[in-house]
Design a protein around this motif. Structure first.
Motif, PDB file in Angstrom:
ATOM      1  N   SER A   1       0.837  -1.193   0.000  1.00  0.00           N
ATOM      2  CA  SER A   1       0.000   0.000   0.000  1.00  0.00           C
ATOM      3  C   SER A   1       0.872   1.244   0.000  1.00  0.00           C
ATOM      4  CB  SER A   1      -0.908   0.009   1.237  1.00  0.00           C
ATOM      5  OG  SER A   1      -1.742  -1.133   1.271  1.00  0.00           O
ATOM      6  N   PHE A   2       0.414   2.278  -0.708  1.00  0.00           N
ATOM      7  CA  PHE A   2       1.143   3.542  -0.625  1.00  0.00           C
ATOM      8  C   PHE A   2       0.186   4.722  -0.711  1.00  0.00           C
ATOM      9  CE2 PHE A   2       1.377   2.945  -5.313  1.00  0.00           C
ATOM     10  CZ  PHE A   2       1.013   4.208  -5.773  1.00  0.00           C
ATOM     11  N   ALA A   3       0.606   5.804  -0.091  1.00  0.00           N
ATOM     12  CA  ALA A   3      -0.123   7.065  -0.120  1.00  0.00           C
ATOM     13  C   ALA A   3       0.891   8.171   0.117  1.00  0.00           C
ATOM     14  CB  ALA A   3      -1.215   7.096   0.953  1.00  0.00           C
ATOM     15  N   PRO A   4       0.623   9.374  -0.389  1.00  0.00           N
ATOM     16  CA  PRO A   4       1.566  10.468  -0.149  1.00  0.00           C
ATOM     17  C   PRO A   4       1.507  10.952   1.285  1.00  0.00           C
ATOM     18  CG  PRO A   4      -0.392  11.290  -1.265  1.00  0.00           C
ATOM     19  CD  PRO A   4      -0.532   9.790  -1.211  1.00  0.00           C
ATOM     20  N   ARG A   5       2.556  11.614   1.706  1.00  0.00           N
ATOM     21  CA  ARG A   5       2.493  12.323   2.991  1.00  0.00           C
ATOM     22  C   ARG A   5       1.811  13.651   2.707  1.00  0.00           C
ATOM     23  NH1 ARG A   5       6.738  13.299   7.939  1.00  0.00           N
ATOM     24  NH2 ARG A   5       5.245  14.522   9.142  1.00  0.00           N
TER      25      ARG A   5
ATOM     26  N   ALA B   1       3.255  -0.831   3.937  1.00  0.00           N
ATOM     27  CA  ALA B   1       2.939   0.455   3.321  1.00  0.00           C
ATOM     28  C   ALA B   1       4.200   1.293   3.233  1.00  0.00           C
ATOM     29  CB  ALA B   1       1.865   1.195   4.130  1.00  0.00           C
ATOM     30  N   VAL B   2       4.222   2.190   2.258  1.00  0.00           N
ATOM     31  CA  VAL B   2       5.302   3.161   2.119  1.00  0.00           C
ATOM     32  C   VAL B   2       4.679   4.504   1.739  1.00  0.00           C
ATOM     33  CG1 VAL B   2       7.111   1.529   1.454  1.00  0.00           C
ATOM     34  CG2 VAL B   2       5.667   2.545  -0.316  1.00  0.00           C
ATOM     35  N   ILE B   3       5.443   5.562   1.980  1.00  0.00           N
ATOM     36  CA  ILE B   3       5.040   6.881   1.498  1.00  0.00           C
ATOM     37  C   ILE B   3       5.359   6.930   0.012  1.00  0.00           C
ATOM     38  CG2 ILE B   3       5.380   9.366   1.710  1.00  0.00           C
ATOM     39  CD1 ILE B   3       6.400   8.842   4.565  1.00  0.00           C
ATOM     40  N   GLY B   4       4.383   7.245  -0.806  1.00  0.00           N
ATOM     41  CA  GLY B   4       4.612   7.267  -2.246  1.00  0.00           C
ATOM     42  C   GLY B   4       3.451   7.896  -2.974  1.00  0.00           C
ATOM     43  N   VAL B   5       3.666   8.166  -4.258  1.00  0.00           N
ATOM     44  CA  VAL B   5       2.638   8.828  -5.057  1.00  0.00           C
ATOM     45  C   VAL B   5       2.897   8.528  -6.530  1.00  0.00           C
ATOM     46  CG1 VAL B   5       3.983  10.966  -5.255  1.00  0.00           C
ATOM     47  CG2 VAL B   5       1.492  11.057  -5.459  1.00  0.00           C
ATOM     48  N   LEU B   6       1.839   8.464  -7.306  1.00  0.00           N
ATOM     49  CA  LEU B   6       1.972   8.435  -8.764  1.00  0.00           C
ATOM     50  C   LEU B   6       2.112   9.880  -9.225  1.00  0.00           C
ATOM     51  CD1 LEU B   6      -0.532   5.706 -10.009  1.00  0.00           C
ATOM     52  CD2 LEU B   6       1.854   5.931 -10.701  1.00  0.00           C
TER      53      LEU B   6
ATOM     54  N   PHE C   1      14.745   5.960   3.744  1.00  0.00           N
ATOM     55  CA  PHE C   1      13.667   5.117   3.233  1.00  0.00           C
ATOM     56  C   PHE C   1      12.344   5.880   3.319  1.00  0.00           C
ATOM     57  CE2 PHE C   1      10.760   1.402   3.411  1.00  0.00           C
ATOM     58  CZ  PHE C   1      11.233   0.716   2.297  1.00  0.00           C
ATOM     59  N   SER C   2      11.406   5.547   2.433  1.00  0.00           N
ATOM     60  CA  SER C   2      10.126   6.266   2.363  1.00  0.00           C
ATOM     61  C   SER C   2       9.134   5.733   3.392  1.00  0.00           C
ATOM     62  CB  SER C   2       9.537   6.156   0.946  1.00  0.00           C
ATOM     63  OG  SER C   2      10.324   6.871   0.026  1.00  0.00           O
ATOM     64  N   THR C   3       9.456   5.981   4.650  1.00  0.00           N
ATOM     65  CA  THR C   3       8.564   5.544   5.713  1.00  0.00           C
ATOM     66  C   THR C   3       8.714   6.482   6.903  1.00  0.00           C
ATOM     67  OG1 THR C   3       7.824   3.619   6.985  1.00  0.00           O
ATOM     68  CG2 THR C   3      10.190   3.992   6.889  1.00  0.00           C
ATOM     69  N   TYR C   4       7.751   6.389   7.814  1.00  0.00           N
ATOM     70  CA  TYR C   4       7.811   7.149   9.063  1.00  0.00           C
ATOM     71  C   TYR C   4       8.816   6.495  10.021  1.00  0.00           C
ATOM     72  CZ  TYR C   4       3.625   9.888   7.941  1.00  0.00           C
ATOM     73  OH  TYR C   4       2.726  10.761   7.369  1.00  0.00           O
ATOM     74  N   PRO C   5       9.216   7.227  11.057  1.00  0.00           N
ATOM     75  CA  PRO C   5      10.049   6.596  12.097  1.00  0.00           C
ATOM     76  C   PRO C   5       9.291   5.475  12.808  1.00  0.00           C
ATOM     77  CG  PRO C   5      10.131   9.004  12.262  1.00  0.00           C
ATOM     78  CD  PRO C   5       9.038   8.665  11.286  1.00  0.00           C
ATOM     79  N   ARG C   6      10.068   4.531  13.372  1.00  0.00           N
ATOM     80  CA  ARG C   6       9.531   3.483  14.252  1.00  0.00           C
ATOM     81  C   ARG C   6       8.514   2.578  13.538  1.00  0.00           C
ATOM     82  NH1 ARG C   6       9.303   8.285  16.275  1.00  0.00           N
ATOM     83  NH2 ARG C   6       7.051   8.411  15.942  1.00  0.00           N
TER      84      ARG C   6
END
Length: 616
Positions: free
Chosen positions: A230-234, A251-256, A514-519
């Motif tokens: 799953s991905f969605a922008p911040r 999930a990762v932070i991402g966008v088309l 990396f395209s993720t939040y901390p922890r």
């Protein structure tokens, strides 16, 4: 009265000590239980633990601490201590920083893409956990409940209140399984999809959820043994991806936007958009073409929400019907160009299936729009293209271009098409099976040193240098999932093999964040990472990024050459990590060693001089 003997007096005088020790043990366990997420998280246990003076029990050990390796270590005791970052950086995401993002163009969501800091702009400090942080609840409880302290943002509880996304209840968030397009719950929505798409027999295993929200679709797909990336922008909806990972959902932070998705071609069995707000009809169908690139021949695309069934919904959506009609027309037109077959449209759900081969496109001429690139998996920071990804060659219209789909879990250890077809240089069917066997042995060894691997304590796991995915295959369990990272500088790109096995992963360059939040990860596996990145970027920066994405009391397993691991050990000594080095499972004469580490629990506001407990 008879006089008390010396033994009796000694026994009486020892009683208070035993009582204090016993109470300290009880309070320590109670506090750890509260913090771990296995308890109710009540504040009473926290306060009791704070008030108990348990200095008598200072030499506490984690379960991973099993003896000492007889390995010579660096005698230099001058350890650099890394300070905590300021509390404002609790949820810092270096390559998706909100302030930096606003300096980039808004067109095509460019500003929501990765924009990493310069060397001078890197923080080089330890990102703190918020006060009151708790280890998430074990799966499957974590799917429905997240401690409020871990992501203390209530905006979605207001903005999405009527859509049943998320609710705030006391000291936890509750996720009822609702969504904008599935008001009757994710289970009912998925069952509707399963009436068209084979979700119950293991044939569909990997899925891509674009614009995932809090990832309830992916969370409930685990019931079907389907794993979704799953991905969605911040964006303005705070913490969507953070909530997903707190729930134990990939999930990762991402966008088309403007650059290609960080996944190989022909990776996913299914792709999904549930009111994801992606303008599919724009840019000559470029976003649909990117979905086509990552979709396996025979794979499914689900579009749920606008503009599907616009004629009955344009008023509720508050959009002109002419605009919606034109949008759906362009989507249907692009689907035909991509040689997708429409399988279903009912209500606001439409489902297409990608043809299994070029020859099955019934004579449609795609030559003028086929992508010219010779390496379809060279995607890192590469611009998206308006072109159709070519199919692998087949000999007749009935042949599936990537070989017959094997159901999961059979496909986990079966020889993948990319291997059997010779698409991965240096990997044969025999070497693939040997790799499987080797990593089963390695993982069994890890479990003798860290006995809580596989217990459910570690849900979100990352393999920083995944190879053929055999580490993840050896760990495979409903209790966990593994993010298989393929370094962009890896000598051999096998991420496509990993997906064919029914696992998930992503391309990444470890010289960047990396395209993720901390922890967001419980356990990180780093095999040969620092040897790979030698002379490429700073070892400290990679370790600080590992610390950022690792949960308090999370674990790391390093496997590398002994001289490399000694350097790692020195650096993490200043990062509030406990470490223990052990010999290779085949004996001390093997130059490759294993370093086990545990990140200690600490939160924002704690003294920076607090030393980590020693490993036994």
């Amino acid at each position: 009265m008879a006089a008390k003997g010396p033994n009796e007096r000694r026994s009486r005088s020892s009683m208070p000590i035993f009582v204090v020790v016993g109470l300290c043990c009880v309070f320590y366990i109670l506090g750890a239980w509260q913090r771990s997420g296995f308890g109710k998280g009540d504040s009473i246990a926290v306060e009791i633990t704070k008030q108990a003076d348990c200095s008598i029990l200072s030499n506490l050990h984690y379960e991973t601490h099993q003896g000492d390796a007889r390995i010579a270590e660096d005698s230099d005791t001058d350890i650099k201590e890394f300070k905590p970052c300021d509390d404002q950086y609790i949820d810092y995401t270096p390559c998706q920083d909100q302030m930096r993002a606003m300096t980039f163009p808004r067109e095509n969501m460019n500003y929501r893409e990765r924009h990493c800091p310069t060397e001078e702009g890197k923080l080089r400090c330890l990102v703190p956990a918020p006060k009151g942080y708790m280890t998430p609840f074990p799966w499957p409880k974590s799917r429905d409940y997240v401690p409020f302290a871990n992501a203390p943002y209530k905006s979605l509880t207001v903005e999405k209140a009527v859509q049943n996304w998320i609710q705030y209840e006391g000291n936890v968030f509750r996720f009822p399984g609702g969504g904008t397009q599935f008001p009757n719950g994710a289970d009912a929505y998925i069952e509707e999809l399963a009436s068209i798409i084979p979700l119950d027999n293991g044939v569909v295993r990997t899925a891509l959820d674009t614009g995932c929200g809090v990832a309830s679709w992916g969370a409930y797909l685990f019931k079907k043994n389907v794993v979704a990336m799953s991905f969605a922008p911040r964006d303005s909806h705070e913490a969507q991806v953070q909530f997903a990972l707190e729930r134990g959902v990939p999930a990762v932070i991402g966008v088309l936007g403007t650059i290609k998705l960080p996944y190989p071609s022909r990776a996913f069995d299914m792709a999904h958009c549930s009111r994801c707000l992606i303008p599919w009809a724009s840019n000559d169908g470029m976003y649909m073409m990117e979905v086509d690139r990552v979709l396996r021949p025979g794979g499914y695309w689900v579009l749920s929400g606008p503009p599907i069934n616009w004629i009955n919904n344009y008023q509720a959506w508050q959009r002109p019907k002419e605009e919606l009609e034109e949008e759906q027309r362009k989507i249907e037109e692009t689907a035909k160009r991509l040689c997708w077959e429409k399988k279903h449209e009912k209500g606001e759900i439409a489902i297409w299936q990608k043809r299994t081969s070029y020859d099955s496109c019934h004579g449609k001429d795609l030559e003028s729009t086929v992508c010219k690139s010779t390496n379809l998996d060279d995607v890192w920071y590469k611009k998206m293209e308006v072109c159709v990804t070519p199919y692998p060659e087949t000999t007749d219209p009935e042949e599936v271009a990537v070989g017959a789909w094997k159901p999961f879990p059979e496909r986990l250890n079966a020889v993948p098409y990319r291997v059997s077809s010779g698409s991965v240089p240096g990997v044969s069917a025999d070497s693939f099976q040997d790799d499987n066997k080797t990593w089963r042995k390695h993982v069994n060894f890890y479990k003798t040193e860290n006995k809580i691997i596989g217990s459910g304590r570690y849900r979100n796991i990352m393999d920083m240098n995944a190879g053929l995915g055999s580490f993840a295959a050896a760990l495979e369990s409903p209790k966990l999932w593994v993010m298989n990272v393929m370094p962009t500088i890896a000598k051999r790109d096998a991420l496509g093999v990993i997906y064919e096995r029914g696992l998930i992963g992503i391309y990444h360059d470890w010289c960047e964040a990396f395209s993720t939040y901390p922890r967001t990860y419980d356990l990180i596996h780093a095999h040969g990472v620092f040897s790979l990145y030698k002379d490429k970027c700073n070892m400290e920066d990679i370790l600080l990024e590992m610390d950022r994405i690792l949960r308090p009391e999370g674990a790391v397993i390093f496997r590398d050459k002994v001289d490399v691991l000694l350097k790692v050990k020195r650096i993490v000594a200043g990062m509030r990590w406990n470490t223990k080095m052990v010999d290779h499972e085949d004996g001390p004469l093997i130059t490759e060693k294993v370093l086990f580490a545990v990140k200690r629990y600490w939160v924002a506001g704690e003294s920076s001089s607090m030393s980590a407990p020693q490993m036994g």
